[in-house]
Design an enzyme around this catalytic site. Sequence first.
Site, mmCIF file in Angstrom:
data_model
loop_
_atom_site.group_PDB
_atom_site.id
_atom_site.type_symbol
_atom_site.label_atom_id
_atom_site.label_comp_id
_atom_site.label_asym_id
_atom_site.label_seq_id
_atom_site.Cartn_x
_atom_site.Cartn_y
_atom_site.Cartn_z
ATOM 1 N N ARG A 118 0.473 -1.164 0.248
ATOM 2 C CA ARG A 118 -0.249 -0.151 0.109
ATOM 3 C C ARG A 118 0.781 1.151 -0.411
ATOM 4 N NH1 ARG A 118 -2.349 2.852 4.635
ATOM 5 N NH2 ARG A 118 -3.695 4.439 4.229
ATOM 6 N N HIS A 148 -2.572 10.798 1.006
ATOM 7 C CA HIS A 148 -2.660 10.816 2.599
ATOM 8 C C HIS A 148 -1.746 12.030 3.306
ATOM 9 C CE1 HIS A 148 -0.691 6.880 5.043
ATOM 10 N NE2 HIS A 148 -0.717 8.082 5.804
ATOM 11 N N GLU A 177 -7.117 8.148 6.514
ATOM 12 C CA GLU A 177 -7.547 9.009 7.557
ATOM 13 C C GLU A 177 -7.625 10.598 7.746
ATOM 14 O OE1 GLU A 177 -4.669 8.689 10.504
ATOM 15 O OE2 GLU A 177 -4.525 6.252 10.496
ATOM 16 N N ASN A 180 -6.847 1.586 10.245
ATOM 17 C CA ASN A 180 -5.728 1.928 11.017
ATOM 18 C C ASN A 180 -5.757 1.877 12.284
ATOM 19 O OD1 ASN A 180 -4.788 1.960 8.320
ATOM 20 N ND2 ASN A 180 -4.023 4.677 8.717
ATOM 21 N N TYR A 228 -3.765 1.778 15.920
ATOM 22 C CA TYR A 228 -2.153 1.761 17.427
ATOM 23 C C TYR A 228 -2.422 1.610 18.329
ATOM 24 C CZ TYR A 228 0.051 3.100 12.304
ATOM 25 O OH TYR A 228 0.124 3.350 11.322
ATOM 26 N N GLU A 245 -2.966 -0.576 8.553
ATOM 27 C CA GLU A 245 -1.688 -0.132 9.732
ATOM 28 C C GLU A 245 -1.794 -0.231 9.957
ATOM 29 O OE1 GLU A 245 -0.878 3.795 9.110
ATOM 30 O OE2 GLU A 245 -1.305 4.238 7.135
HETATM 31 C C1 FCB Z 1 -0.769 6.825 10.918
HETATM 32 C C2 FCB Z 1 -0.653 7.755 9.711
HETATM 33 C C3 FCB Z 1 0.627 6.739 8.877
HETATM 34 C C4 FCB Z 1 1.754 7.167 10.014
HETATM 35 C C5 FCB Z 1 0.928 6.254 11.735
HETATM 36 C C6 FCB Z 1 2.458 5.765 12.495
HETATM 37 O O1 FCB Z 1 -1.701 8.005 11.600
HETATM 38 O O2 FCB Z 1 -1.307 7.466 8.727
HETATM 39 O O3 FCB Z 1 1.694 7.549 7.764
HETATM 40 O O4 FCB Z 1 2.648 7.926 10.934
HETATM 41 O O5 FCB Z 1 0.547 7.413 11.475
#
Ligand code: FCB
Length: 446
Positions: free
Chosen positions: A74, A118, A163, A291, A293, A357
Amino acid sequence: MRFPDGFVWGAATAAYQIEGAARDDGRGPSIWDTFSRTPGKVAAGHTGDVACDHYHRYPEDVALMASLGLRAYRFSVSWPRVQPDGSGPANPRGLDFYDRLVDALLAAGIDPLVTLYHWDLPQSLEDNGGWPARDTAHRFADYATAVYRRLGDRVRGWTTLNEPWCAAYLGYGSGVHAPGRQDAAAAFRSVHHLLLAHGLAATALRAGGAGSVAITLNPAAVLPADPASEADAHAVRVVDGLHNRVFLDPLLAGGYPPDVLSHIARFTDLSHVQEGDEKTIGAAIDMLGVNYYSPTYVAGRPGAPGGGAYPGTEDIHFPPPSGPVTGMGWQIEPSALTTLLVRLHTDYPDTPLMITENGAAFDDTGPDHDRISYLDGHLRAVHAAISRGADVRGYLVWSLLDNFEWHDGYAKRFGIIHVDYETQRRTPKHSAMWYRDVIASGSLPA
Ligand code: FCB
């Protein structure tokens, strides 16, 4: 612990974070060029001028991907390479780069997944009003069409935006991302125009015959700091509205949620939402990119003095993480990803999901076992969600390479491949080798 047949294994990057070549072949400036050159905005004065020099080194990078057995890659297209000032005829030399990249990927047996936006808005469009201006949505649809015309014969997977939450709330609300404005009304107008841009582009891509049309969000796994607190439960509802439902409902459930509209009415009269827009935004998609985290814990604190992480959250406290964190200070909690995926599947059924992500920055002083354990934990969380019925079609690691991490510059390393920014030498980390073995077996040890 086996993943379904056909599960897509890959990695992700974004144009401004890796390409460099900021002035090559007619590329115009983007808001991130301007922002990163503005003193005090990005750590240590770093910019994306050179980054990983992927623009020139893509053959080596594709070879590395192939050596890891990636099935998909991607990447994002830089709008100011294609339209240096954001409108008008496409710059063929800018498109040539993506043409070469797509051919190299296909020759290596790697499926190219294109993200059209992006965050690198052409600076001229920002000068004309940026995302708070409706015209930007129309400019985006034209740009999407130009890229599709060039690559649509070979690329099946198309994602409009990455995002939009960050682009709107961080770019125009809190101001920690480009273009760095701090204007609540502008942030909410941006939310709408980003969604409209998605809808217009999705419609154009579909009309052109695109194989798969998607959008990538960063839906928050919102959790109460105190599960027994009513104020915290209310805070969960508010943040879920501002972060999740304001995007998900118009995309997948027919229109904006009324509670969110009334929550933001104190910032904007909503006159920018025109008749028919919600129908455009709701154009069918084939996949929702997720995405993820870290979880988002919230606590209500009604009447507390303002502040707020981003517009609309003035009455909400975001407690600091408890428990293990990554090098970003982000709490590590894989089970929240399972909960989030099951919730998306339940509330918005019939839309396949893909993890577009997931990954972690760490200091990487030795073998990156902490990254391996982060990825392993989150893959298990994805597997658990699939076992509970969530239709998750693939997983893309953030990121293939260490890269320019927005306002943290090069200080934070998310790559499974180390980049020495002095020499541009790439060295796969232990996590890359681990991931190669996971992909090869399609499973994790039970
Ligand atoms: C996300 C972004 C990506 C990267 C990660 C850590 O929010 O989409 O570009 O910076 O965080």
